[in-house]
Scaffold this motif. Structure first.
Motif, mmCIF file in Angstrom:
data_model
loop_
_atom_site.group_PDB
_atom_site.id
_atom_site.type_symbol
_atom_site.label_atom_id
_atom_site.label_comp_id
_atom_site.label_asym_id
_atom_site.label_seq_id
_atom_site.Cartn_x
_atom_site.Cartn_y
_atom_site.Cartn_z
ATOM 1 N N PRO A 1 0.870 -1.589 0.312
ATOM 2 C CA PRO A 1 0.076 0.356 -0.380
ATOM 3 C C PRO A 1 1.036 1.314 -0.126
ATOM 4 O O PRO A 1 2.021 1.268 1.082
ATOM 5 C CB PRO A 1 -1.058 0.170 1.247
ATOM 6 N N PHE B 1 -2.788 -4.410 4.034
ATOM 7 C CA PHE B 1 -3.897 -3.980 3.355
ATOM 8 C C PHE B 1 -5.177 -4.643 4.569
ATOM 9 O O PHE B 1 -6.665 -3.658 4.708
ATOM 10 C CB PHE B 1 -4.293 -4.899 2.331
ATOM 11 N N MET B 2 -5.111 -5.817 5.158
ATOM 12 C CA MET B 2 -6.271 -5.335 5.734
ATOM 13 C C MET B 2 -6.200 -4.359 6.694
ATOM 14 O O MET B 2 -7.423 -4.602 7.666
ATOM 15 C CB MET B 2 -6.123 -7.433 6.745
ATOM 16 N N ILE C 1 -5.747 -1.303 7.273
ATOM 17 C CA ILE C 1 -6.006 -0.542 6.727
ATOM 18 C C ILE C 1 -7.646 -0.745 5.451
ATOM 19 O O ILE C 1 -8.112 0.568 6.111
ATOM 20 C CB ILE C 1 -5.212 0.302 5.198
ATOM 21 N N GLU C 2 -8.057 -1.593 5.783
ATOM 22 C CA GLU C 2 -9.595 -2.192 5.374
ATOM 23 C C GLU C 2 -10.244 -1.651 6.249
ATOM 24 O O GLU C 2 -11.507 -0.854 6.781
ATOM 25 C CB GLU C 2 -9.245 -3.269 4.347
ATOM 26 N N ALA C 3 -9.514 -2.501 8.095
ATOM 27 C CA ALA C 3 -10.597 -1.867 8.753
ATOM 28 C C ALA C 3 -10.842 -0.913 9.639
ATOM 29 O O ALA C 3 -11.397 -0.394 10.361
ATOM 30 C CB ALA C 3 -9.965 -3.572 9.860
ATOM 31 N N HIS D 1 -9.763 1.946 8.155
ATOM 32 C CA HIS D 1 -10.746 2.900 7.195
ATOM 33 C C HIS D 1 -12.029 2.978 6.931
ATOM 34 O O HIS D 1 -12.743 3.847 6.520
ATOM 35 C CB HIS D 1 -9.812 3.607 5.912
ATOM 36 N N MET D 2 -12.527 1.496 6.384
ATOM 37 C CA MET D 2 -13.885 1.255 5.365
ATOM 38 C C MET D 2 -14.747 0.563 6.885
ATOM 39 O O MET D 2 -15.389 0.443 6.505
ATOM 40 C CB MET D 2 -13.357 0.104 4.729
ATOM 41 N N HIS D 3 -14.124 0.200 8.621
ATOM 42 C CA HIS D 3 -15.153 -0.551 8.782
ATOM 43 C C HIS D 3 -15.052 0.296 10.994
ATOM 44 O O HIS D 3 -14.815 0.014 11.160
ATOM 45 C CB HIS D 3 -14.600 -1.657 9.447
#
Length: 120
Positions: free
Chosen positions: A13, A68-69, A71-73, A75-77
């Protein structure tokens, strides 16, 4: 194949996530590193869920798939994210005879209890 292929075809990333490292002493004289993502602070969750990410063999928070996991958790969750770097992994000095082993779950249990206690 799920571990190897992405490391060859997926770039890390950008920008790389910023982690704040905290060392924690665990049972049998062990030491692990908890890498808190971004502005997350140990014990400060603001009512958000906390995700403890575990890496694969010899991995750590430096691995692309972990980043990546995380960042996803975050920012997205809207989760607080901490990566548990096992004994002797991710530039954590091995301080005991007990090394990292996927079936040795006591360290994970201790970290989960610590995070739960801090989160209130």
């Amino acid at each position: 194949m799920h571990t190897a292929i992405p490391s060859f075809v997926r770039a890390p990333p950008s920008p790389a996530p910023a982690f704040r490292r905290e060392f924690v002493d665990v049972c049998l004289g062990g030491r692990i590193a908890l890498d808190w993502l971004g502005e997350a602070r140990p014990g400060v969750t603001g009512g958000r869920h906390v995700l403890i990410l575990l890496h694969g063999l010899t991995g750590g928070s430096h691995e692309t798939y972990v980043q990546f996991m995380a960042i996803e958790a975050a920012h997205m969750h809207n989760m607080v994210v901490v990566v548990m770097n096992a004994r002797g992994c991710a530039e954590t000095e091995l301080a005991s005879a007990q090394g990292y082993c996927g079936c040795w779950t006591e360290d994970v249990r201790q970290v989960a209890a610590l995070v739960r206690e801090r989160a209130g």
